[in-house]
Design an enzyme around this catalytic site. Structure first.
Site, short mmCIF file in Angstrom:
data_model
loop_
_atom_site.label_atom_id
_atom_site.label_comp_id
_atom_site.label_asym_id
_atom_site.label_seq_id
_atom_site.Cartn_x
_atom_site.Cartn_y
_atom_site.Cartn_z
N ARG A 16 65.53 -7.42 62.04
CA ARG A 16 65.53 -8.59 60.81
C ARG A 16 64.11 -9.28 60.93
O ARG A 16 64.15 -10.56 60.87
CB ARG A 16 66.68 -9.55 61.59
CG ARG A 16 68.10 -9.21 61.81
CD ARG A 16 68.43 -10.49 62.42
NE ARG A 16 68.67 -10.54 63.75
CZ ARG A 16 68.81 -10.76 65.21
NH1 ARG A 16 69.78 -12.33 64.86
NH2 ARG A 16 68.65 -10.82 66.78
N LEU A 18 61.90 -9.25 58.54
CA LEU A 18 62.27 -10.63 57.34
C LEU A 18 62.70 -12.04 57.85
O LEU A 18 61.89 -13.43 57.65
CB LEU A 18 62.41 -10.47 56.27
CG LEU A 18 62.36 -11.71 55.27
CD1 LEU A 18 61.09 -11.45 54.73
CD2 LEU A 18 63.58 -11.48 53.81
N ASP A 603 88.96 -23.70 60.25
CA ASP A 603 87.95 -23.57 59.74
C ASP A 603 88.50 -22.71 58.89
O ASP A 603 88.32 -21.32 58.94
CB ASP A 603 87.07 -23.38 59.97
CG ASP A 603 85.80 -24.72 60.54
OD1 ASP A 603 86.12 -25.65 60.20
OD2 ASP A 603 85.46 -24.51 61.06
N HIS A 698 71.63 -27.72 55.65
CA HIS A 698 71.06 -26.37 55.31
C HIS A 698 69.81 -26.24 54.92
O HIS A 698 69.15 -25.96 54.20
CB HIS A 698 72.02 -25.26 53.90
CG HIS A 698 73.29 -24.83 53.99
ND1 HIS A 698 74.53 -25.83 54.33
CD2 HIS A 698 73.40 -23.82 55.02
CE1 HIS A 698 75.28 -25.03 54.70
NE2 HIS A 698 74.79 -23.49 55.02
#
Length: 758
Positions: A16, A18, A603, A698
């Site tokens: 990970r 990036l 959910d 977000h």
């Protein structure tokens, strides 16, 4: 000789890299130059990983999203950021996440709308159009990557999004026809291809995955129009489709004036013979023979059985590749040290899939004897998995056989339930709540890692998690929220957490997959029949309820979302696996109710994501998906209020199916799309309660109270105020407390303003 190539590689990095480079840059801990260097190092490593391929993709690397990259390449930059100060990268991140690096919080830059990439869990930034939209070429990003590749002697095949797919996936922000923009768009594509030709490029991969969807005559004609213009280019075009079958677009795809066509032979195996017969003799046929979206080892013997006759016909015109970009799978299985031997032998991540591809190519070019050892090892692994007692559990299959319609029915209709719930819960108008998770702080992550590593024992870990839960409850009470959650401090991921406690799942250590931007998920591996050995959430939820007199919402992930966000077994229908999950989660729902929890959220964020790409195939999926949710949710008493949540999905066209789920309350994303999703309620009288999200989680921006009131007023134009809840778009785990507290404070004040005005 068969040609091998790849459509795209996981950009996030095996560790990970990036993600961490991006987050350091956004926090002002590194410079733009350092971010650029990190990207260059990742690209170099990934090209080296693919060096055995005859052609290697270039341009598939992105600092956020390939669709956003294409928008900037085409000069289609929203006016709200176009003239702001800073570099092009600043504007890029403003569109992606509402803010660039080290900028102060504000609501003045609205992040681009985000939705799912076809039927995957990857999110793309939706291109924005209007009648006045113009395009201008800025190929610097792609050309810079190409320069780096050519300096490293990479056999480069640039990858771009095709013009028809780009328009199809975008959204007109006025009443204009986005397809009318095609004549303005095509000259920019021609100029881009000319620049690639000037760099000595022979082949360009131009992705047109909308060819596997249902296109009306106007959009089909758009393909003819577009490629009649693009055929003048000096490069050879490989039109790439994936994720489904061509069906009624097969003849169209075959006649396009391009040099090659890629199809997903995992999903479109039945179309291969027809394609071989119809594709003109001067065109390459690229077959996606390795599943680019799942992690199971390919049955190489079975693949060669059908592929060898195709090779005998096509000879050098046959190319082979993964079915789609490997963006959707983890990087390297060799990093996994904790999987047992059998499980490890059943899997293939991105690098292993490229090895499989190389084995297939060698078998086709030199005969099976040249790869005999690899084929024998593959056969042993495939057979071990097929016959494993760990995979097949008779008791689970017997439980599935006993499912009947009564499991999915509530005792009373919504109106009767709502009256009982109102009397019990005594909530105010415009009740406020959150979607479930609160910030996953460094302390929480450290405690979880120490527990996994054995540094913390279970008692110490539980004490730390209870402390975090208590803090979360206190903060919510101080804010004045009406329905609280425990904050999910103990959960690593909304799917992985449940998978870890269900029989039939396995877990990787480093199986990260990009969801959007720097956000990665580690999908659990659903390998066998599913059972719930014990309660999974009851102790945490009841502890949180003991700390407050306000209603505490139990938080569960639904069966369809667990299914769609897992790497799912491919040896039985997905519907069967979903029903197994439904029975397991149903047990948890009933145990929560027995423990006194009166609001339970289940959910189903990924309900729409699982839809087949063709509407004609929706009914079958929606039938078993909705049935699975109802099995999970509907064993409770009338007084128990069932919530569900869906995020970042266009669901207007399945609103009737959502109503059939019969949840008492549904919460949805609406803030980033400015309540556009509520258009579904113009022509459909949704019967139950709904919470349209007013806080876009977000982005780090903090929405104002006034903005949230405005959004709810828009919602009231379609939904009676008496049935409205107020909540964020999604969970808050990716945000920090400094952002969350003021945003939720504004949200609560917005609700109070609305109540005073009622």
């Amino acid at each position: 000789m068969v040609t091998t190539h790849n459509l795209g590689f996981p950009r996030i990095g095996a560790k990970r890299e990036l993600k961490f480079a991006l987050e350091n840059y956004w926090q002002g801990l590194s410079s733009q130059s350092e971010l650029s260097t990190a990207g260059a190092l990742l690209r170099q490593r990934h090209w080296e990983n693919q060096s055995a391929m005859d052609l290697v993709p270039v341009g598939d690397f992105s600092f956020y999203d390939q669709m956003l990259d294409m928008s900037f390449t085409l000069g289609n930059i929203p006016a709200r950021v176009r003239d702001l100060a800073g570099s092009p990268l600043d504007n890029y991140f403003r569109v992606a996440r509402g803010r660039s690096a080290n900028e102060s919080a504000c609501s003045c830059v609205h992040a681009g709308e985000m939705t799912k990439w076809f039927d995957t869990n990857y999110h793309y930034i939706v291109p924005e159009f209007s009648a006045d939209t113009t395009f201008s070429l800025d190929a610097s990003r792609l050309l810079d990557q190409l320069t780096q590749a050519q300096q490293l002697d990479v056999r480069a095949k640039p990858v771009i999004i095709g013009p028809v797919t780009y328009l199809w996936l975008g959204k007109a922000k006025d009443d204009s026809d986005k397809l009318a923009l095609l004549p303005r768009l095509l000259p920019v594509y021609v100029a881009l291809l000319d620049q690639l030709a000037a760099r000595g490029i022979e082949w360009v991969q131009i992705d047109e995955p909308v060819l596997v969807t249902e296109l009306n005559a106007e959009w089909q004609q758009a393909f003819d129009t577009a490629y009649a213009v693009l055929k003048t280019s000096q490069v050879k075009l490989l039109v790439a489709t994936y994720f489904g079958q061509l069906q009624d677009n097969l003849a169209l795809a075959c006649r396009l004036p391009v040099h090659g066509l890629h199809v997903d032979a995992i999903n479109a195996r039945d179309e291969v013979a027809q394609l071989v017969a119809q594709l003109p003799a001067d065109k390459v046929l690229s077959l996606g023979v390795i599943n680019g979206r799942n992690i199971w080892k390919t049955d190489l013997h079975a693949t060669l059985e059908w592929l060898e006759p195709v090779h005998r016909v096509l000879q050098d015109r046959l190319w082979i590749a993964p079915s789609c970009s490997l963006l959707h799978v983890p990087v390297d299985l060799d990093s996994e040290q904790k999987l047992d031997r059998d499980m490890h032998s059943w899997l293939a991540f991105a690098l292993q899939k490229l090895d499989e591809l190389h084995t297939l190519a060698k078998a086709l070019n030199k005969g099976r004897v040249s790869v005999q050892e690899a084929l024998i090892a593959n056969h042993v692994a495939v057979e071990t998995r097929r016959t494993s007692a760990r995979v097949h559990v008779p008791a689970v299959k017997e439980a599935i056989a006993r499912i009947d319609a009564t499991l999915g029915k509530r005792a009373s209709g919504y109106a009767q339930r709502a009256a009982k719930q109102s009397a019990l819960l005594k909530l105010p108008a415009y009740p406020t709540t959150t979607i479930g998770s609160f910030p996953q702080t460094a302390e929480i992550r450290q405690a979880r890692n120490q527990f996994r590593q054995g540094v913390l024992n279970e008692a110490a870990y539980n004490t730390l998690m209870q402390r975090e839960i208590a803090h979360c409850v206190r903060e919510q009470e101080a804010l004045g929220l009406d329905v609280l959650v425990h904050g999910e401090a103990e959960r690593n991921d909304m799917v992985e957490y449940f998978g870890e406690q269900l029989d039939g799942y396995a877990f990787s250590q480093f199986g990260w997959v990009q969801s959007y931007g720097s956000r990665c998920v580690k999908p659990p591996i659903l390998f066998g029949d599913i059972r719930r050995p014990k309660a999974m959430t009851v102790a945490w939820t009841t502890y949180a309820q003991s700390l407050t007199d306000k209603p505490m919402k139990g938080m569960l992930t639904g069966p369809v979302t667990i299914l769609n966000w897992s790497f799912v077994r491919d040896d039985q229908p997905r519907s069967v696996s979903c029903h197994q999950l439904a029975l397991a989660i149903r047990e948890e729902v009933l145990d929560l109710e027995k423990a006194g929890v009166r609001i339970i959220q289940i959910d189903e964020a990924a309900l729409r994501e699982g839809l087949p790409l063709r509407q004609s195939q929706w009914n079958d999926y929606l039938q078993w998906a909705v049935e699975s949710f109802r099995i999970t949710a509907n064993g409770v008493q009338d007084e128990t209020q069932i919530h569900t949540h869906m995020c970042y999905s266009e669901f207007n066209d399945i609103i009737a199916a959502i109503a059939e789920m019969d949840a008492d309350v549904i919460t949805i994303e609406t803030s980033r799309s400015d309540m556009e999703l509520l258009a579904a309620f113009d022509h459909f009288n949704y019967p139950n309660e709904i919470g349209p999200g007013v806080y876009d989680i977000h982005t780090p921006n903090i929405p104002s109270q006034e903005h949230m009131v405005q959004l709810i007023r828009k919602a009231e134009e379609r939904i009676p105020a008496s049935r409205l809840w107020i909540n964020p778009d999604c969970g808050l785990k990716t945000r920090n407390w400094k952002e969350v507290i003021p945003a939720l404070k504004n949200m609560v004040e917005a609700a109070r303003t609305l109540r005073r005005a009622a």
